[in-house]
Design a protein around this motif. Structure first.
Motif, PDB file in Angstrom:
ATOM      1  N   SER A 129      41.006  79.857 -10.436  1.00  0.00           N
ATOM      2  CA  SER A 129      42.058  80.061  -9.446  1.00  0.00           C
ATOM      3  C   SER A 129      43.361  79.445  -9.936  1.00  0.00           C
ATOM      4  O   SER A 129      43.386  78.705 -10.941  1.00  0.00           O
ATOM      5  CB  SER A 129      41.671  79.424  -8.111  1.00  0.00           C
ATOM      6  OG  SER A 129      41.581  78.017  -8.247  1.00  0.00           O
ATOM      7  N   LEU A 130      44.446  79.757  -9.224  1.00  0.00           N
ATOM      8  CA  LEU A 130      45.750  79.200  -9.569  1.00  0.00           C
ATOM      9  C   LEU A 130      45.747  77.677  -9.425  1.00  0.00           C
ATOM     10  O   LEU A 130      46.367  76.959 -10.221  1.00  0.00           O
ATOM     11  CB  LEU A 130      46.823  79.814  -8.672  1.00  0.00           C
ATOM     12  CG  LEU A 130      48.286  79.528  -9.037  1.00  0.00           C
ATOM     13  CD1 LEU A 130      48.593  79.985 -10.441  1.00  0.00           C
ATOM     14  CD2 LEU A 130      49.219  80.194  -8.032  1.00  0.00           C
ATOM     15  N   GLY A 131      44.994  77.183  -8.427  1.00  0.00           N
ATOM     16  CA  GLY A 131      44.876  75.734  -8.259  1.00  0.00           C
ATOM     17  C   GLY A 131      44.183  75.080  -9.431  1.00  0.00           C
ATOM     18  O   GLY A 131      44.578  73.996  -9.878  1.00  0.00           O
ATOM     19  N   ASN A 132      43.120  75.735  -9.957  1.00  0.00           N
ATOM     20  CA  ASN A 132      42.427  75.196 -11.137  1.00  0.00           C
ATOM     21  C   ASN A 132      43.344  75.125 -12.348  1.00  0.00           C
ATOM     22  O   ASN A 132      43.314  74.167 -13.115  1.00  0.00           O
ATOM     23  CB  ASN A 132      41.211  76.064 -11.470  1.00  0.00           C
ATOM     24  CG  ASN A 132      40.079  75.843 -10.494  1.00  0.00           C
ATOM     25  OD1 ASN A 132      40.041  74.837  -9.803  1.00  0.00           O
ATOM     26  ND2 ASN A 132      39.176  76.806 -10.406  1.00  0.00           N
ATOM     27  N   ILE A 133      44.163  76.155 -12.524  1.00  0.00           N
ATOM     28  CA  ILE A 133      45.086  76.186 -13.667  1.00  0.00           C
ATOM     29  C   ILE A 133      46.096  75.049 -13.564  1.00  0.00           C
ATOM     30  O   ILE A 133      46.400  74.371 -14.556  1.00  0.00           O
ATOM     31  CB  ILE A 133      45.791  77.552 -13.743  1.00  0.00           C
ATOM     32  CG1 ILE A 133      44.775  78.649 -14.074  1.00  0.00           C
ATOM     33  CG2 ILE A 133      46.910  77.533 -14.775  1.00  0.00           C
ATOM     34  CD1 ILE A 133      45.346  80.041 -14.053  1.00  0.00           C
ATOM     35  N   LEU A 134      46.621  74.817 -12.350  1.00  0.00           N
ATOM     36  CA  LEU A 134      47.568  73.711 -12.161  1.00  0.00           C
ATOM     37  C   LEU A 134      46.893  72.364 -12.412  1.00  0.00           C
ATOM     38  O   LEU A 134      47.489  71.458 -13.017  1.00  0.00           O
ATOM     39  CB  LEU A 134      48.154  73.760 -10.747  1.00  0.00           C
ATOM     40  CG  LEU A 134      49.090  74.939 -10.451  1.00  0.00           C
ATOM     41  CD1 LEU A 134      49.536  74.918  -8.998  1.00  0.00           C
ATOM     42  CD2 LEU A 134      50.313  74.905 -11.376  1.00  0.00           C
ATOM     43  N   LEU A 169      42.608  79.455  -3.442  1.00  0.00           N
ATOM     44  CA  LEU A 169      42.058  80.738  -2.991  1.00  0.00           C
ATOM     45  C   LEU A 169      42.673  81.931  -3.715  1.00  0.00           C
ATOM     46  O   LEU A 169      42.253  83.068  -3.502  1.00  0.00           O
ATOM     47  CB  LEU A 169      42.269  80.886  -1.473  1.00  0.00           C
ATOM     48  CG  LEU A 169      41.604  79.808  -0.605  1.00  0.00           C
ATOM     49  CD1 LEU A 169      41.963  80.023   0.854  1.00  0.00           C
ATOM     50  CD2 LEU A 169      40.092  79.804  -0.803  1.00  0.00           C
ATOM     51  N   ILE A 170      43.701  81.653  -4.541  1.00  0.00           N
ATOM     52  CA  ILE A 170      44.331  82.725  -5.332  1.00  0.00           C
ATOM     53  C   ILE A 170      43.662  82.752  -6.701  1.00  0.00           C
ATOM     54  O   ILE A 170      43.941  81.906  -7.559  1.00  0.00           O
ATOM     55  CB  ILE A 170      45.847  82.487  -5.466  1.00  0.00           C
ATOM     56  CG1 ILE A 170      46.500  82.374  -4.080  1.00  0.00           C
ATOM     57  CG2 ILE A 170      46.499  83.609  -6.267  1.00  0.00           C
ATOM     58  CD1 ILE A 170      47.968  81.998  -4.137  1.00  0.00           C
ATOM     59  N   TYR A 171      42.764  83.713  -6.926  1.00  0.00           N
ATOM     60  CA  TYR A 171      41.968  83.752  -8.157  1.00  0.00           C
ATOM     61  C   TYR A 171      42.636  84.613  -9.224  1.00  0.00           C
ATOM     62  O   TYR A 171      43.118  85.702  -8.934  1.00  0.00           O
ATOM     63  CB  TYR A 171      40.563  84.294  -7.869  1.00  0.00           C
ATOM     64  CG  TYR A 171      39.704  83.322  -7.101  1.00  0.00           C
ATOM     65  CD1 TYR A 171      39.048  82.289  -7.749  1.00  0.00           C
ATOM     66  CD2 TYR A 171      39.551  83.454  -5.720  1.00  0.00           C
ATOM     67  CE1 TYR A 171      38.253  81.401  -7.047  1.00  0.00           C
ATOM     68  CE2 TYR A 171      38.757  82.573  -5.006  1.00  0.00           C
ATOM     69  CZ  TYR A 171      38.112  81.538  -5.675  1.00  0.00           C
ATOM     70  OH  TYR A 171      37.337  80.659  -4.983  1.00  0.00           O
ATOM     71  N   ILE A 172      42.639  84.089 -10.435  1.00  0.00           N
ATOM     72  CA  ILE A 172      43.080  84.863 -11.607  1.00  0.00           C
ATOM     73  C   ILE A 172      41.895  85.653 -12.161  1.00  0.00           C
ATOM     74  O   ILE A 172      42.006  86.826 -12.500  1.00  0.00           O
ATOM     75  CB  ILE A 172      43.662  83.933 -12.685  1.00  0.00           C
ATOM     76  CG1 ILE A 172      44.765  83.042 -12.103  1.00  0.00           C
ATOM     77  CG2 ILE A 172      44.189  84.749 -13.859  1.00  0.00           C
ATOM     78  CD1 ILE A 172      45.944  83.798 -11.542  1.00  0.00           C
ATOM     79  N   ILE A 173      40.749  84.969 -12.260  1.00  0.00           N
ATOM     80  CA  ILE A 173      39.498  85.603 -12.690  1.00  0.00           C
ATOM     81  C   ILE A 173      38.410  85.178 -11.699  1.00  0.00           C
ATOM     82  O   ILE A 173      38.250  83.985 -11.418  1.00  0.00           O
ATOM     83  CB  ILE A 173      39.093  85.175 -14.124  1.00  0.00           C
ATOM     84  CG1 ILE A 173      40.163  85.579 -15.134  1.00  0.00           C
ATOM     85  CG2 ILE A 173      37.753  85.786 -14.506  1.00  0.00           C
ATOM     86  CD1 ILE A 173      39.893  85.083 -16.534  1.00  0.00           C
ATOM     87  N   LEU A 217      30.044  84.171 -12.993  1.00  0.00           N
ATOM     88  CA  LEU A 217      29.998  83.019 -13.894  1.00  0.00           C
ATOM     89  C   LEU A 217      31.317  82.256 -13.954  1.00  0.00           C
ATOM     90  O   LEU A 217      31.324  81.038 -14.103  1.00  0.00           O
ATOM     91  CB  LEU A 217      29.612  83.487 -15.311  1.00  0.00           C
ATOM     92  CG  LEU A 217      28.182  83.988 -15.505  1.00  0.00           C
ATOM     93  CD1 LEU A 217      27.999  84.491 -16.925  1.00  0.00           C
ATOM     94  CD2 LEU A 217      27.178  82.883 -15.200  1.00  0.00           C
ATOM     95  N   ILE A 218      32.427  82.977 -13.867  1.00  0.00           N
ATOM     96  CA  ILE A 218      33.737  82.352 -14.029  1.00  0.00           C
ATOM     97  C   ILE A 218      34.562  82.566 -12.770  1.00  0.00           C
ATOM     98  O   ILE A 218      34.722  83.697 -12.309  1.00  0.00           O
ATOM     99  CB  ILE A 218      34.495  82.941 -15.249  1.00  0.00           C
ATOM    100  CG1 ILE A 218      33.656  82.829 -16.515  1.00  0.00           C
ATOM    101  CG2 ILE A 218      35.825  82.233 -15.442  1.00  0.00           C
ATOM    102  CD1 ILE A 218      34.289  83.474 -17.722  1.00  0.00           C
ATOM    103  N   LYS A 219      35.077  81.463 -12.227  1.00  0.00           N
ATOM    104  CA  LYS A 219      35.997  81.527 -11.102  1.00  0.00           C
ATOM    105  C   LYS A 219      37.186  80.616 -11.419  1.00  0.00           C
ATOM    106  O   LYS A 219      37.087  79.396 -11.330  1.00  0.00           O
ATOM    107  CB  LYS A 219      35.310  81.081  -9.812  1.00  0.00           C
ATOM    108  CG  LYS A 219      34.224  82.040  -9.331  1.00  0.00           C
ATOM    109  CD  LYS A 219      33.601  81.567  -8.028  1.00  0.00           C
ATOM    110  CE  LYS A 219      32.519  82.536  -7.562  1.00  0.00           C
ATOM    111  NZ  LYS A 219      31.897  82.086  -6.297  1.00  0.00           N
TER     112      LYS A 219
END
Length: 557
Positions: free
Chosen positions: A276-281, A264-268, A272-274
């Motif tokens: 999050s910090l979880g996606n990056i990990l 739930l913590i989004y960087i972008i 079109l683009i979502k």
């Protein structure tokens, strides 16, 4: 519905088991005289009774309806089982330095627990503080015992692996416990047990399986390749351990709440683009797995080639697989991050001109790498020279690059020179410039070494001597033709050329071969009385010369 059980019955049962454990230890010390056997049996029984007393006390406490008695019984069972475990580790490690510190930490935690149970009138702040301090002292006691247990491991390598993996596991679990992201229950204990089993498997993989695989590969591929395989397998094992570690604790605790918050913590965050910090990990972990597998796979692919072709053809196949693997991995990682072609194409259209100019060189080198690999004009292990490229190495300008191709990368190729210098050359340079490949079809190259002798020498004798020198040199390929050619009548010498073939892959230091030939030739020619002349000039004057010598003394007078 729970049955009402007399409080004295669980206590009596627990005390009976405790007395049995004490009597067992006394009998062991009395009837077993061998020190080693006594230690093994004593430690085994202490660990066994520690687990029995822990689970027995925990389960019996659930039968008590009074909260104070239930918590007191539970904490007492934990304290007794902890003391048994401390004693077992002390016997195993035989260390005296920190003998009383674990006992002290567990006793302090127990006293804090009593204060928490029997002082309900304290404010919430103090009760929370006491509870966290109790957890902290329990955590410190367990970590100290674990470090003492590590000291009992004889192998330095295994001790280091156990200490690092165990500390990571314990600190993570206890941190979650102290901050209430992990609550210990019978279900949680199962999860922790699974984590400890996973930790044991990780230690087994690090200390036994990977070294065995490295030993198997030792004589099949180079030492450098073995190091790459070993390091990437360790990284891959650790990443898989982390994934299973998080999954296990998430299923048996409320760790999943923390993980869900990361998504739930989004960087972008756009339509079109979502990201999050979880996606990056997730992408980071997936990237470590994919590139570890790629690095291991590209090295193991060499084993499919025969030994004599492993370094050359296997090296080229390794480079090709790596280049394709990087492209494949990037596509997967971009998709996992949430960036697809639907997102990239509009951006590329908007920034087309800038990207075109900015990436022109990069794409040129990238595509040139594939051309080199598929055309097979250049392979790993080839001996090459690039006359059109000059570089500065070791403080001097080298007019051309001569050396062995050690790696064909994504954007550049590494050439290792005879000076041990590795030069990174853009792949496009091999397409746009002429290359001298000394080992394209085969590794055999012909050497032509000039030798000048005086005009008084017998040419046939010189030919015989130089032919014998060629036969003696170990670098010469015996099955290819050798000869000594009478080359020219020079100004000061008659010049011969010694001609023979060498395997340039085995003897890349060509100047050393020339030096070896001249050493042997000079001594053999000298022994035979054949002179190696130096340049001479005779000066003739057309008219006679008149020389006058003046008396310096008369001139002074």
């Amino acid at each position: 519905m729970k049955l009402e059980v007399n409080v004295y019955l669980p206590v009596l049962l627990y005390v009976v088991v405790l007395i049995i454990s004490i009597i067992s230890e006394v009998l062991i010390r009395k009837f077993i005289s061998n020190k080693f056997e006594k230690t093994v049996v004593d430690v085994t029984l202490l660990v066994l009774f520690s687990l029995i007393l822990f689970f027995l006390g925990w389960n019996l406490s659930e039968s008590l309806t009074n909260w104070n008695y239930r918590e007191l019984f539970k904490d007492t069972a934990v304290l007794i089982s902890s003391l048994y475990m401390v004693r077992a580790v002390h016997i195993l490690s035989q260390r005296k330095v920190i003998k009383y510190i674990p006992y002290l930490t567990f006793l302090i935690a127990y006293v804090l627990s009593l204060i928490y149970i029997f002082s309900p009138n304290l404010s919430d702040f103090y009760l929370t503080l006491i509870l966290k301090l109790r957890k902290l002292f329990v955590s410190l006691g367990v970590i100290i015992i674990f470090l003492e247990f590590c000291s009992a491991v004889k192998s330095e390598k295994n001790r280091r692996i156990l200490r690092i993996s165990g500390l990571f596991t314990l600190i993570t679990i206890f941190t979650m416990w102290i901050f209430n992201y992990l609550t210990f229950s019978s279900q949680t204990i199962v999860g922790v047990a699974i984590v400890l089993i996973l930790t044991s498997l990780l230690i087994l993989v690090y200390s036994k399986l990977i070294p065995k695989l490295s030993e198997f590969l030792q004589n099949k591929i180079s030492d450098r390749d073995v190091e790459v395989v070993e390091s990437n397998l360790k990284l891959l094992s650790f990443v898989i351990y982390i994934i299973l570690f998080i999954k296990s604790l998430s299923n048996f605790s409320n760790l999943y709440k923390v993980i869900n918050k990361l998504y739930l913590i989004y960087i972008i965050k756009t339509d079109l683009i979502k990201i999050s910090l979880g996606n990056i990990l997730n992408v980071l972990i997936l990237g470590l797995i994919l590139f570890s597998l790629l690095n291991v796979g590209k090295k193991l692919i060499k084993l499919t080639f025969p030994k004599e072709r492993r370094e050359v053809e296997g090296g080229s196949a390794e480079a090709l697989i790596f280049n394709l693997g990087v492209l494949f991995n990037l596509i997967i990682l971009l998709s996992a991050l949430g960036i697809t072609w639907k997102v990239l194409l509009p951006i590329a259209g908007t920034l087309g001109v800038g990207i075109g100019f900015g990436l022109q060189t990069i794409m040129n080198n990238y595509i040139s790498g594939f051309i080199l690999l598929f055309s097979k004009k250049l392979k790993v292990g080839d001996i090459i020279e690039l006359p059109s490229i000059s570089v500065s190495t070791l403080g001097r300008e080298v007019p051309s690059v001569f050396g062995k191709v050690s790696d064909i990368g994504i954007l550049s190729t590494i050439v290792r020179t005879n000076d041990g210098v590795e030069i990174s050359i853009p792949n496009s340079s091999f397409i746009n410039s002429p290359i001298v490949n000394f080992s394209f079809r085969d590794p055999y190259v012909r050497m032509k070494i000039p030798v000048g002798v005086s005009y008084s020498s017998d040419p046939l004798k010189v030919k015989e001597i130089l032919s014998s020198v060629i036969e003696e040199i170990p670098h010469v390929v015996k099955f290819l033709p050798k000869s000594v050619r009478f080359e020219e009548l020079g100004d000061s010498a008659i010049v011969f050329t010694a001609i023979f073939w060498i395997d340039v892959r085995k003897h890349i230091r060509v100047r050393d071969v020339v030096s070896e030939f001249y050493y042997r030739a000079w001594y053999k020619l000298k022994e035979s009385g054949i002179e190696i002349p130096f340049s001479q000039r005779d000066v003739w004057f057309r008219n006679p010369l008149k020389v006058e010598v003046e008396n310096l003394k008369e001139e002074e007078n």
